[in-house]
Design a protein around this motif. Structure first.
Motif, PDB file in Angstrom:
ATOM      1  N   ARG A 105       0.863  -1.249   0.053  1.00 13.19           N
ATOM      2  CA  ARG A 105      -0.037   0.251   0.047  1.00 13.19           C
ATOM      3  C   ARG A 105       0.603   1.439   0.083  1.00 13.19           C
ATOM      4  NH1 ARG A 105      -3.215  -3.054   3.834  1.00 13.19           N
ATOM      5  NH2 ARG A 105      -2.149  -1.603   5.553  1.00 13.19           N
ATOM      6  N   GLU A 106       1.883   1.369   0.660  1.00 12.54           N
ATOM      7  CA  GLU A 106       2.740   2.646   0.885  1.00 12.54           C
ATOM      8  C   GLU A 106       3.712   2.558  -0.466  1.00 12.54           C
ATOM      9  OE1 GLU A 106       3.346   5.096   3.337  1.00 12.54           O
ATOM     10  OE2 GLU A 106       1.468   4.362   3.569  1.00 12.54           O
ATOM     11  N   LEU A 107       3.958   1.529  -0.976  1.00  6.59           N
ATOM     12  CA  LEU A 107       4.556   1.511  -2.226  1.00  6.59           C
ATOM     13  C   LEU A 107       3.769   2.248  -3.346  1.00  6.59           C
ATOM     14  CD1 LEU A 107       6.870  -1.520  -2.598  1.00  6.59           C
ATOM     15  CD2 LEU A 107       7.708   0.497  -2.395  1.00  6.59           C
ATOM     16  N   THR A 108       2.489   1.811  -3.295  1.00  6.35           N
ATOM     17  CA  THR A 108       1.523   2.308  -4.357  1.00  6.35           C
ATOM     18  C   THR A 108       1.371   3.804  -3.982  1.00  6.35           C
ATOM     19  OG1 THR A 108       0.340   0.249  -4.226  1.00  6.35           O
ATOM     20  CG2 THR A 108      -0.840   2.254  -4.842  1.00  6.35           C
ATOM     21  N   ARG A 109       1.301   4.215  -2.700  1.00  7.94           N
ATOM     22  CA  ARG A 109       1.015   5.506  -2.596  1.00  7.94           C
ATOM     23  C   ARG A 109       2.492   6.573  -2.732  1.00  7.94           C
ATOM     24  NH1 ARG A 109       1.861   9.142   1.335  1.00  7.94           N
ATOM     25  NH2 ARG A 109       2.781   7.631   3.107  1.00  7.94           N
ATOM     26  N   GLN A 110       3.521   6.246  -2.183  1.00  9.53           N
ATOM     27  CA  GLN A 110       4.733   6.831  -2.260  1.00  9.53           C
ATOM     28  C   GLN A 110       5.298   7.045  -3.582  1.00  9.53           C
ATOM     29  OE1 GLN A 110       7.318   6.901   1.154  1.00  9.53           O
ATOM     30  NE2 GLN A 110       5.900   5.852   2.398  1.00  9.53           N
ATOM     31  N   CYS A 111       5.011   5.825  -4.304  1.00 12.83           N
ATOM     32  CA  CYS A 111       5.750   5.568  -5.606  1.00 12.83           C
ATOM     33  C   CYS A 111       4.880   6.052  -6.859  1.00 12.83           C
ATOM     34  CB  CYS A 111       6.315   4.438  -6.057  1.00 12.83           C
ATOM     35  SG  CYS A 111       7.447   3.673  -4.907  1.00 12.83           S
TER      36      CYS A 111
END
Length: 241
Positions: free
Chosen positions: A14-20
């Motif tokens: 989820r964080e990769l989706t958001r931050q990337c």
């Protein structure tokens, strides 16, 4: 490092989706081989994170056919990596392709190098193939070694998982199931061109290796490939799958 303090894999994704800045619309597949999964144009596009050395994280992208790709098989799947020259280590010999990132833990965050690499390269990997026809082209590319199918674009290297004979069988199944006469013609042309070439480690010609793999794939094929099965007049063993 204790596993108790590690982020759950779902949170990492989820964080990769958001931050990337990855596109919305992905589903997080929680199966053993699951990951961040997009489905479009007849393809499954998957970004997976997994444990490397203790306390470390790795990521990879695989793209396969929505109808024909199976999680327990290399059939109709392709793999992706970053050109070493773009992510070389300080000594010029090591690459983040082979170096794990720290797995985030409670009170911490994603490693900046992980964010940088996923942001820069994951979208190219995920959408390297436009559609099923593009997948078929990689399945047909090169000779028997899977690495001979290498295609490079924008610093990303794409190859098929299977060897050349198995790849041709898969491309033919794909062409017939997708009603793609152009792809089928390319498969026939490659078979005619390489028909008599000896396949190292198999004990027969390329055409016979195609027949060998067709016999193995016929059970799951949704289309008729009896013409390919008929090519397997010698028994041999392939090492490329």
């Amino acid at each position: 490092m204790s596993k108790q303090g590690r982020w759950a894999r779902d949170r990492v994704l989820r964080e990769l989706t958001r931050q990337c800045g990855l596109p919305e619309g992905a589903v997080i597949d929680r199966s053993r081989t699951g990951g961040l999964t997009y489905v479009d144009s007849g393809l499954i596009r998957k970004l997976t994170v997994y444990a490397g050395a203790p306390g470390e994280l790795r990521w990879q992208v695989d793209v396969g056919d929505e109808e024909l790709g199976r999680p327990d098989s290399a059939a109709c799947w392709t793999r992706y990596r970053i050109d070493d020259n773009l992510v070389g280590g300080s000594d010029g010999k090591h690459s983040r392709n082979w170096t794990n990132y720290p797995w985030p833990v409670s009170g911490g965050g994603l490693d900046p190098a992980l964010i940088e690499d996923v942001r820069r390269f994951a979208p190219i990997m995920l959408w390297f193939l436009r559609d099923r026809h593009d997948l078929g082209l990689i399945l047909l590319a090169g000779d028997e070694a899977p690495t001979s199918s290498l295609m490079v674009r924008d610093g990303v290297e794409a190859t098929r998982w299977s060897g050349g004979a198995a790849g041709l069988v898969q491309a033919m199944i794909l062409a017939r199931s997708a009603s793609d006469p152009q792809l089928e013609a390319l498969a026939v042309a490659k078979l005619d061109r390489m028909r008599e070439q000896e396949v190292h480690g198999f004990g027969g010609s390329f055409a016979e290796a195609v027949g060998h793999w067709a016999e193995r794939e016929v059970a799951w094929s949704p289309v008729d490939i009896s013409d390919l099965v008929a090519l397997g007049r010698k028994k041999g063993r392939s090492r490329n799958r």
